[in-house]
Scaffold this motif. Structure first.
Motif, short mmCIF file in Angstrom:
data_model
loop_
_atom_site.label_atom_id
_atom_site.label_comp_id
_atom_site.label_asym_id
_atom_site.label_seq_id
_atom_site.Cartn_x
_atom_site.Cartn_y
_atom_site.Cartn_z
N MET A 6 51.82 49.22 33.23
CA MET A 6 50.94 48.09 33.50
C MET A 6 49.63 48.55 34.12
O MET A 6 49.61 49.45 34.96
CB MET A 6 51.63 47.11 34.46
N GLY A 7 48.56 47.90 33.71
CA GLY A 7 47.25 48.20 34.25
C GLY A 7 46.54 46.97 34.77
O GLY A 7 46.76 45.86 34.28
N TRP A 8 45.70 47.18 35.77
CA TRP A 8 44.76 46.17 36.26
C TRP A 8 43.36 46.56 35.81
O TRP A 8 42.96 47.72 35.95
CB TRP A 8 44.79 46.06 37.78
N PHE A 9 42.63 45.58 35.31
CA PHE A 9 41.26 45.75 34.86
C PHE A 9 40.39 44.71 35.54
O PHE A 9 40.88 43.71 36.05
CB PHE A 9 41.15 45.58 33.34
N ARG A 10 39.09 44.94 35.53
CA ARG A 10 38.16 43.94 36.04
C ARG A 10 36.87 43.97 35.24
O ARG A 10 36.51 44.99 34.65
CB ARG A 10 37.87 44.15 37.54
N GLN A 11 36.19 42.84 35.24
CA GLN A 11 34.91 42.76 34.56
C GLN A 11 34.00 41.80 35.32
O GLN A 11 34.38 40.65 35.56
CB GLN A 11 35.06 42.30 33.11
N ALA A 12 32.83 42.28 35.67
CA ALA A 12 31.82 41.48 36.34
C ALA A 12 30.77 41.07 35.32
O ALA A 12 30.57 41.74 34.31
CB ALA A 12 31.19 42.27 37.48
N PRO A 13 30.06 39.97 35.57
CA PRO A 13 29.01 39.53 34.65
C PRO A 13 27.99 40.63 34.39
O PRO A 13 27.49 41.26 35.33
CB PRO A 13 28.38 38.34 35.37
N GLY A 14 27.68 40.88 33.11
CA GLY A 14 26.71 41.88 32.74
C GLY A 14 27.20 43.30 32.79
O GLY A 14 26.40 44.22 32.54
N LYS A 15 28.47 43.52 33.09
CA LYS A 15 29.02 44.87 33.17
C LYS A 15 30.19 45.02 32.21
O LYS A 15 30.82 44.05 31.80
CB LYS A 15 29.48 45.18 34.59
N GLU A 16 30.47 46.26 31.85
CA GLU A 16 31.59 46.54 30.98
C GLU A 16 32.91 46.43 31.74
O GLU A 16 32.95 46.55 32.97
CB GLU A 16 31.46 47.94 30.37
N THR B 146 33.53 42.26 43.34
CA THR B 146 33.48 40.93 42.75
C THR B 146 33.57 41.03 41.23
O THR B 146 32.77 41.70 40.59
CB THR B 146 32.19 40.22 43.15
N ALA B 147 34.56 40.37 40.67
CA ALA B 147 34.81 40.43 39.23
C ALA B 147 35.98 39.52 38.88
O ALA B 147 36.70 39.04 39.77
CB ALA B 147 35.13 41.87 38.79
N GLU B 148 36.17 39.32 37.60
CA GLU B 148 37.38 38.71 37.09
C GLU B 148 38.40 39.84 36.90
O GLU B 148 38.10 40.84 36.25
CB GLU B 148 37.12 38.00 35.77
N TYR B 149 39.59 39.67 37.46
CA TYR B 149 40.62 40.69 37.40
C TYR B 149 41.71 40.29 36.41
O TYR B 149 42.20 39.16 36.44
CB TYR B 149 41.23 40.92 38.78
N TYR B 150 42.09 41.24 35.57
CA TYR B 150 43.07 41.01 34.52
C TYR B 150 44.18 42.06 34.60
O TYR B 150 43.94 43.20 34.99
CB TYR B 150 42.43 41.13 33.13
N CYS B 151 45.37 41.68 34.20
CA CYS B 151 46.44 42.64 34.00
C CYS B 151 46.80 42.71 32.53
O CYS B 151 46.58 41.77 31.77
CB CYS B 151 47.67 42.33 34.85
N ALA B 152 47.33 43.85 32.12
CA ALA B 152 47.69 44.07 30.74
C ALA B 152 48.70 45.21 30.65
O ALA B 152 48.74 46.08 31.51
CB ALA B 152 46.45 44.42 29.90
#
Length: 124
Positions: A34-44, A91-97
Motif C-alpha cells: 500500500m502507498g500514500w500519495f498526495r497532490q497539491a494544486p499546480g503540482k504533480e 498541504t495537498a489532497e492525500y490518496y491511498c492506493a
C-alpha cells in the motif's frame, strides 16, 4: 464492491499532527503493498510513503522522512499515516492506493485501486 476510502484530513496549524486512515472494503488489504500519495494544486502527484504486505518494509519521500510514519492494522483492514510536525508544504489532497512494491521508484507503479482522497491543509 472493491473500495478504498481515506479519512482523517482537515485543517491544522504548522507544527501540528494528523493521522490519516485508508480503509479497504471488498478485498483483503493485507494481500497488497500500500502507498500514500498526495497532490497539491499546480503540482504533480507525489509518492509519500509505502508499506509492504509481507514484512512491513517501508519507504518515504525525502520531504517527509522523520515526520511521517506509515503503518498497517491488518485486523481492521486499514493503513495509517501518522503526520507530525506538519508544514504548509504538506498541504495537498492525500490518496491511498495499492502498489506493486515498495522498492526503488515504488511510486511509479500504482495499481488502479485509488480512494477518493482526503484534504490536508496546514495553515495558520
Amino acid at each position: 464492491q472493491v473500495r478504498l476510502v481515506e479519512s482523517g484530513g482537515g485543517l491544522v496549524e504548522p507544527g501540528g499532527s494528523l493521522r490519516l486512515t485508508c480503509a479497504a472494503s471488498g478485498f483483503i488489504m493485507d494481500y497488497y503493498h500500500m502507498g500514500w500519495f498526495r497532490q497539491a494544486p499546480g503540482k504533480e502527484r507525489e509518492g509519500v510513503s509505502c508499506i509492504t504486505s509481507n514484512d512491513g518494509t517501508t519507504n518515504y519521500a525525502d520531504s517527509v522522512k522523520g515526520r511521517f510514519t506509515i503503518s498497517r492494522d491488518n485486523s481492521k483492514n486499514m493503513v495509517l499515516l501518522q503526520m507530525n510536525s506538519l508544514i504548509p508544504e504538506d498541504t495537498a489532497e492525500y490518496y491511498c492506493a495499492t502498489v506493486e512494491g515498495c522498492g526503488p521508484l515504488w511510486y511509479n507503479r500504482p495499481h488502479d485501486r485509488w480512494g477518493p482522497g482526503t484534504q490536508v491543509t496546514v495553515s495558520s
